[in-house]
Design a protein around this motif. Structure first.
Motif, mmCIF file in Angstrom:
data_model
loop_
_atom_site.group_PDB
_atom_site.id
_atom_site.type_symbol
_atom_site.label_atom_id
_atom_site.label_comp_id
_atom_site.label_asym_id
_atom_site.label_seq_id
_atom_site.Cartn_x
_atom_site.Cartn_y
_atom_site.Cartn_z
ATOM 1 N N GLY A 28 10.383 1.778 -4.945
ATOM 2 C CA GLY A 28 11.957 2.131 -3.640
ATOM 3 C C GLY A 28 11.068 2.920 -2.172
ATOM 4 N N TRP A 29 10.851 3.756 -2.833
ATOM 5 C CA TRP A 29 9.953 4.753 -1.471
ATOM 6 C C TRP A 29 8.914 4.309 -0.670
ATOM 7 N N ALA A 30 7.724 3.564 -1.385
ATOM 8 C CA ALA A 30 6.993 2.957 -0.665
ATOM 9 C C ALA A 30 7.095 2.334 0.341
ATOM 10 N N VAL A 31 8.423 1.783 0.432
ATOM 11 C CA VAL A 31 8.972 0.573 1.261
ATOM 12 C C VAL A 31 9.395 1.030 1.938
ATOM 13 N N ALA A 32 10.068 2.516 1.276
ATOM 14 C CA ALA A 32 11.210 3.786 2.374
ATOM 15 C C ALA A 32 9.380 4.186 3.660
ATOM 16 N N THR A 33 8.642 4.272 3.109
ATOM 17 C CA THR A 33 7.714 4.640 3.689
ATOM 18 C C THR A 33 7.207 3.837 4.637
ATOM 19 N N LEU A 34 7.236 2.538 4.478
ATOM 20 C CA LEU A 34 6.708 0.900 4.878
ATOM 21 C C LEU A 34 7.548 0.989 6.927
ATOM 22 N N LEU A 35 8.983 1.035 6.248
ATOM 23 C CA LEU A 35 10.146 1.142 7.108
ATOM 24 C C LEU A 35 10.410 1.883 8.327
ATOM 25 N N CYS A 36 9.469 3.514 7.121
ATOM 26 C CA CYS A 36 10.031 4.550 8.367
ATOM 27 C C CYS A 36 8.690 4.823 9.143
ATOM 28 N N PHE A 37 7.784 5.387 8.041
ATOM 29 C CA PHE A 37 6.764 5.735 9.497
ATOM 30 C C PHE A 37 5.583 5.164 8.144
ATOM 31 N N TRP A 38 5.009 3.987 8.776
ATOM 32 C CA TRP A 38 4.404 3.602 8.229
ATOM 33 C C TRP A 38 3.278 3.485 8.520
ATOM 34 N N PRO A 39 2.090 4.617 8.466
ATOM 35 C CA PRO A 39 0.762 5.294 8.149
ATOM 36 C C PRO A 39 0.785 5.875 6.866
ATOM 37 N N LEU A 40 2.258 6.655 6.581
ATOM 38 C CA LEU A 40 1.871 7.022 5.433
ATOM 39 C C LEU A 40 2.173 5.904 4.148
ATOM 40 N N ALA A 41 2.627 4.660 4.534
ATOM 41 C CA ALA A 41 2.801 3.493 3.751
ATOM 42 C C ALA A 41 1.406 2.967 2.867
ATOM 43 N N PHE A 42 0.411 3.137 3.360
ATOM 44 C CA PHE A 42 -1.009 2.673 3.027
ATOM 45 C C PHE A 42 -1.538 3.521 1.497
ATOM 46 N N SER A 43 -1.146 4.669 1.789
ATOM 47 C CA SER A 43 -1.303 5.904 0.785
ATOM 48 C C SER A 43 -0.374 5.701 -0.480
ATOM 49 N N ALA A 44 0.701 5.564 0.477
ATOM 50 C CA ALA A 44 2.134 5.133 -0.559
ATOM 51 C C ALA A 44 2.287 4.473 -1.525
ATOM 52 N N PHE A 45 1.640 3.143 -1.041
ATOM 53 C CA PHE A 45 1.418 1.551 -1.792
ATOM 54 C C PHE A 45 0.182 1.667 -2.863
ATOM 55 N N THR A 46 -0.841 2.761 -2.282
ATOM 56 C CA THR A 46 -2.140 2.647 -3.103
ATOM 57 C C THR A 46 -2.127 3.454 -4.685
ATOM 58 N N HIS A 47 -1.283 4.676 -3.947
ATOM 59 C CA HIS A 47 -0.334 5.778 -5.292
ATOM 60 C C HIS A 47 0.675 4.988 -5.951
ATOM 61 N N ALA A 48 1.269 4.475 -5.522
ATOM 62 C CA ALA A 48 2.480 2.717 -6.539
ATOM 63 C C ALA A 48 1.238 1.884 -6.892
ATOM 64 N N PHE A 49 0.414 1.722 -6.654
ATOM 65 C CA PHE A 49 -0.113 0.399 -7.219
ATOM 66 C C PHE A 49 -1.334 0.829 -8.625
ATOM 67 N N ALA A 50 -1.287 2.695 -8.743
ATOM 68 C CA ALA A 50 -2.198 3.162 -9.464
ATOM 69 C C ALA A 50 -1.119 3.564 -10.602
ATOM 70 N N VAL A 51 0.129 3.455 -10.087
ATOM 71 C CA VAL A 51 0.456 4.174 -11.526
ATOM 72 C C VAL A 51 0.744 3.294 -13.040
ATOM 73 N N TYR A 52 0.460 2.819 -13.242
ATOM 74 C CA TYR A 52 0.621 1.876 -14.218
ATOM 75 C C TYR A 52 -0.553 1.301 -14.762
ATOM 76 N N PRO A 53 -2.041 1.161 -14.293
ATOM 77 C CA PRO A 53 -3.346 1.207 -14.660
ATOM 78 C C PRO A 53 -3.842 2.237 -15.665
ATOM 79 N N LEU A 54 -2.841 4.067 -14.959
ATOM 80 C CA LEU A 54 -3.823 4.771 -15.039
ATOM 81 C C LEU A 54 -2.882 4.839 -16.163
ATOM 82 N N TRP A 55 -1.821 5.018 -16.130
ATOM 83 C CA TRP A 55 -0.833 5.151 -18.006
ATOM 84 C C TRP A 55 -1.176 4.238 -18.831
ATOM 85 N N ALA A 56 -2.293 3.374 -18.082
ATOM 86 C CA ALA A 56 -2.424 2.058 -19.249
ATOM 87 C C ALA A 56 -3.750 2.630 -20.070
ATOM 88 N N SER A 57 -4.398 2.649 -19.120
ATOM 89 C CA SER A 57 -6.421 3.639 -19.190
ATOM 90 C C SER A 57 -5.261 4.814 -20.451
#
Length: 123
Positions: A28-57
């Motif tokens: 939700g915060w990643a989507v808010a980043t996309l809607l409010c200030f899109w330049p930060l969305a690249f980093s936000a989505f990258t970190h959001a997509f990395a949470v589960y793989p890091l935890w699974a490893s």
């Protein structure tokens, strides 16, 4: 009965500890980043997509860090958007006040008030 019925290594009554559950991805915060200030969305989505793989490893600390980073980037983008909206409102208000203060804002200023004779050249 045979003693092979229990296949799990953990007891049935064991409760989940924070280390056993994945930290939230804060999508939700990643989507808010996309809607409010899109330049930060690249980093936000990258970190959001990395949470589960890091935890699974097994890297729980890095997964928690990525989760926290998404939340902070989302909050930062909301604050940046709020500041930009405030600046826009202030500048628009100043523009309207200046236009009203100079008066006669209904008269067109394109040189056609008197037939545009002074705009013609070479007659």
């Amino acid at each position: 009965m045979s003693d092979t019925t229990e296949l799990s290594d953990t007891p049935a009554d064991a409760s989940h500890t924070p280390a056993e559950t994945a930290p939230p991805a804060h999508a939700g915060w990643a989507v808010a980043t996309l809607l409010c200030f899109w330049p930060l969305a690249f980093s936000a989505f990258t970190h959001a997509f990395a949470v589960y793989p890091l935890w699974a490893s097994g890297d729980v600390t890095a997964a928690q860090h990525a989760s926290d980073r998404v939340r902070r980037l989302g909050q930062l983008s909301v604050w940046i958007a709020a500041v930009l909206v405030l600046i826009t409102v202030v500048l628009c208000t100043i523009t309207v006040v200046v236009l009203i203060a100079h008066g006669d804002y209904e008269t067109p200023r394109h040189g056609m008030e008197h037939g545009g004779e002074h705009m013609r050249s070479g007659d």
